[in-house]
Design an enzyme around this catalytic site. Structure first.
Site, PDB file in Angstrom:
ATOM      1  N   ASP A  18       0.431   5.146   0.708  1.00  0.00           N
ATOM      2  CA  ASP A  18       0.485   4.360  -0.536  1.00  0.00           C
ATOM      3  C   ASP A  18      -0.718   4.873  -1.127  1.00  0.00           C
ATOM      4  OD1 ASP A  18       0.875   2.859  -2.923  1.00  0.00           O
ATOM      5  OD2 ASP A  18      -0.299   1.236  -1.918  1.00  0.00           O
ATOM      6  N   SER A  19      -1.081   4.804  -2.597  1.00  0.00           N
ATOM      7  CA  SER A  19      -2.361   5.156  -3.352  1.00  0.00           C
ATOM      8  C   SER A  19      -3.404   4.104  -2.838  1.00  0.00           C
ATOM      9  CB  SER A  19      -1.956   5.148  -4.841  1.00  0.00           C
ATOM     10  OG  SER A  19      -1.751   3.921  -5.247  1.00  0.00           O
ATOM     11  N   TYR A  50      -3.196   5.806  -8.655  1.00  0.00           N
ATOM     12  CA  TYR A  50      -2.369   6.968  -8.993  1.00  0.00           C
ATOM     13  C   TYR A  50      -1.826   6.901 -10.353  1.00  0.00           C
ATOM     14  CZ  TYR A  50      -2.297   9.111  -4.159  1.00  0.00           C
ATOM     15  OH  TYR A  50      -2.549   9.336  -2.889  1.00  0.00           O
ATOM     16  N   GLY A  51      -1.576   5.700 -10.623  1.00  0.00           N
ATOM     17  CA  GLY A  51      -0.770   5.391 -11.961  1.00  0.00           C
ATOM     18  C   GLY A  51      -1.176   5.982 -13.131  1.00  0.00           C
ATOM     19  N   CYS A  81       4.900   3.536  -2.423  1.00  0.00           N
ATOM     20  CA  CYS A  81       3.903   3.471  -3.750  1.00  0.00           C
ATOM     21  C   CYS A  81       5.137   3.892  -4.768  1.00  0.00           C
ATOM     22  CB  CYS A  81       3.124   4.493  -3.466  1.00  0.00           C
ATOM     23  SG  CYS A  81       2.130   4.839  -4.923  1.00  0.00           S
ATOM     24  N   ASN A  82       5.137   2.868  -5.632  1.00  0.00           N
ATOM     25  CA  ASN A  82       6.274   2.991  -6.587  1.00  0.00           C
ATOM     26  C   ASN A  82       5.789   4.230  -7.459  1.00  0.00           C
ATOM     27  OD1 ASN A  82       8.599   0.680  -7.287  1.00  0.00           O
ATOM     28  ND2 ASN A  82       6.669  -0.109  -5.899  1.00  0.00           N
ATOM     29  N   THR A  83       4.334   4.454  -7.855  1.00  0.00           N
ATOM     30  CA  THR A  83       4.008   5.691  -8.726  1.00  0.00           C
ATOM     31  C   THR A  83       4.509   7.111  -8.009  1.00  0.00           C
ATOM     32  OG1 THR A  83       2.103   4.426  -9.503  1.00  0.00           O
ATOM     33  CG2 THR A  83       2.078   6.740  -9.840  1.00  0.00           C
ATOM     34  N   GLU A 161      -4.938  -8.690  -6.052  1.00  0.00           N
ATOM     35  CA  GLU A 161      -6.072  -8.158  -5.216  1.00  0.00           C
ATOM     36  C   GLU A 161      -7.318  -9.197  -5.066  1.00  0.00           C
ATOM     37  OE1 GLU A 161      -7.151  -4.227  -6.605  1.00  0.00           O
ATOM     38  OE2 GLU A 161      -5.698  -3.329  -5.403  1.00  0.00           O
ATOM     39  N   CYS A 193       6.571  -3.088  -7.915  1.00  0.00           N
ATOM     40  CA  CYS A 193       5.115  -2.741  -7.592  1.00  0.00           C
ATOM     41  C   CYS A 193       4.815  -3.188  -6.166  1.00  0.00           C
ATOM     42  CB  CYS A 193       4.002  -3.141  -8.802  1.00  0.00           C
ATOM     43  SG  CYS A 193       2.563  -3.189  -8.333  1.00  0.00           S
ATOM     44  N   THR A 194       4.311  -2.677  -5.553  1.00  0.00           N
ATOM     45  CA  THR A 194       4.219  -3.193  -4.065  1.00  0.00           C
ATOM     46  C   THR A 194       3.163  -4.278  -3.819  1.00  0.00           C
ATOM     47  OG1 THR A 194       2.684  -1.381  -3.597  1.00  0.00           O
ATOM     48  CG2 THR A 194       4.878  -0.991  -2.783  1.00  0.00           C
ATOM     49  N   HIS A 195       2.470  -4.425  -5.022  1.00  0.00           N
ATOM     50  CA  HIS A 195       1.380  -5.539  -4.987  1.00  0.00           C
ATOM     51  C   HIS A 195       2.279  -7.051  -5.271  1.00  0.00           C
ATOM     52  CE1 HIS A 195      -1.893  -2.830  -5.541  1.00  0.00           C
ATOM     53  NE2 HIS A 195      -2.682  -3.686  -5.305  1.00  0.00           N
TER      54      HIS A 195
END
Lengths: 279, 279
Positions: A18-19, A50-51, A81-83, A161, A193-195
């Site tokens: 992931d980023s 990365y977005g 990573c979705n991006t 976060e 989004c993985t968050h």
């Protein structure tokens, strides 16, 4: 093609990248779905996010992450990573690196199409993923009748976060973001989004209160873990329960110091060792 | 050293750079303080944010931004980025590029020391700036009796970028961030991130309500603009009112599309043209 070499391959870890650290929610889902698998996770924390980067840059970064994991020896790659999944087709990584590659967008899209009754699907994601149109494209390939409503929710990443997962600030932010999805009367909402799984409980509560108790929440991390499980089992790549402990090895590209606490929250488990690597 | 060459130098624009668009609040303050000056602003939007990167990387990025502006012809550089100002001493850029360089941390520190009566100074900034210790260091050089309390406020950047500057979400987030500063009984709070002036009114309201009406808010963007004004005037580098319109030229390193709206909000004025450059 001897029995011992395919068993050796089965015993290799899964590579996940992931980023940043958000992809650890995918690792968490993978550990639940596949308790025998070892995992090597690479978070490109030096170059996150990365977005905001152009497509050519995202492709270059993704290839360097993927190559690093392939060089360490993994049996398959999961793009957590979705991006990246929205920018670089997993197929392209598979061809360049000659290894099975699974992304997060397609499993999320498939789970959404399977769950919807009315065909109206909402997507919550970062501004970059919404702008990419990746979810509407993936859903359109699966169903001609589905209508997709995308909603960018930029505050949810810093809330996750920060660990602000309860209380009025995340509640009111989520309320504001789901309002357009309520007006569009969606019956499925994809956490794209993985968050976001960190905020799942709160999002689910607000969605059920505002839109209705039957609205399904699709967590792209879990949907991906289930597809990885099926993939490994159908190709006889799943590691057999061997009594040996499965491990999770964490790699980051920036100084690891500050990441331990956030990483533990995302992984749902204490993180002891984090290794820094240069890409 | 002829009169015409020093007048030509006076007519050169100021160069201002930041990792992204937050530094446009410094441009806004510069336009108010120095209405005759033209400005070239460079936002390194492809590599934003710098706050999560290692020091060596930040130095390399800052030098490439600074060099690009020097090559275009500017009379002085303003580092409108707390992360860069906290990592790369303006003195280092001045020596490497042979041009006057002013940062945002020292002016903010000086304004805070001038405003405090009790010596207790609070800093609101990004996690990176707080972790760098740049403000406590700068303040310690100015006053031996000052106590500095730093508070990271990661949600305020996305709130400013979203344009959520009123209402319950920013209010409750700000309330939570200023609570430790209230308990420490600070009488000055420095807005140590160039994004925060967008939320100034709301922050000020909450600070006055919770801590007291006499708590001073130091806006590092404005403090910097005033120091730039003094600097230009004492060195006879200020542009004389010439009837010619002063201009603001915006450069970014990523595709400019999405930046126009946010840029307008930060600049407090419509942004017409944005040029993309490669560093």
């Amino acid at each position: 093609m001897s029995g011992s070499s395919s068993s050796a391959r089965r015993d290799l870890p899964l590579g996940v990248f992931d980023s940043g650290l958000g992809g650890l929610t995918v690792v968490r889902a993978l550990r639940e779905a596949l308790p025998n698998e070892s995992i090597v996770y690479l978070g490109d924390t030096a170059r996150v996010p990365y977005g905001t980067k152009g497509a050519a840059t995202v492709v270059r970064y993704a290839l360097s992450c993927a190559r690093h994991l392939v060089d360490r020896g993994v049996k398959a790659l999961v793009v957590a990573c979705n991006t990246v999944s929205a920018t670089v087709a997993p197929e392209r990584l598979r061809i360049e690196l000659d290894i099975p590659v699974l992304g997060v967008v397609d499993p999320g899209a498939r789970a959404a199409v399977a769950a919807t009754r009315t065909g109206r699907i909402g997507i919550l994601a970062t501004a970059g993923t919404i702008a990419s149109g990746a979810y509407p494209r993936a859903i359109a390939q699966l169903s001609t009748r589905a209508e997709v409503v995308g909603q960018a929710a930029p505050l949810l990443v810093p809330l996750a976060e920060e660990g602000w997962t309860t209380g009025e600030v995340p509640r009111l932010a989520v309320r504001r973001y789901i309002e357009p999805l309520a007006l569009a009367q969606v019956d499925v909402i994809v956490l794209g989004c993985t968050h976001y799984p960190i905020l799942r409980e709160l999002i689910e509560g607000e969605v059920h209160r505002r839109i209705g108790p039957d609205v399904a929440i699709v967590d792209s991390a879990r949907a991906t873990a289930h597809e990885v499980k099926t993939f490994l089992e159908t190709r006889d790549l799943a590691r057999h329960g061997s009594g040996e402990m499965r491990s999770v090895h964490l790699l980051v590209t920036d100084v690891p110091g500050a990441f331990r606490e956030t990483a533990s929250r995302f992984l749902g488990d204490a993180v002891s060792e984090v290794e820094q690597v240069d890409l």
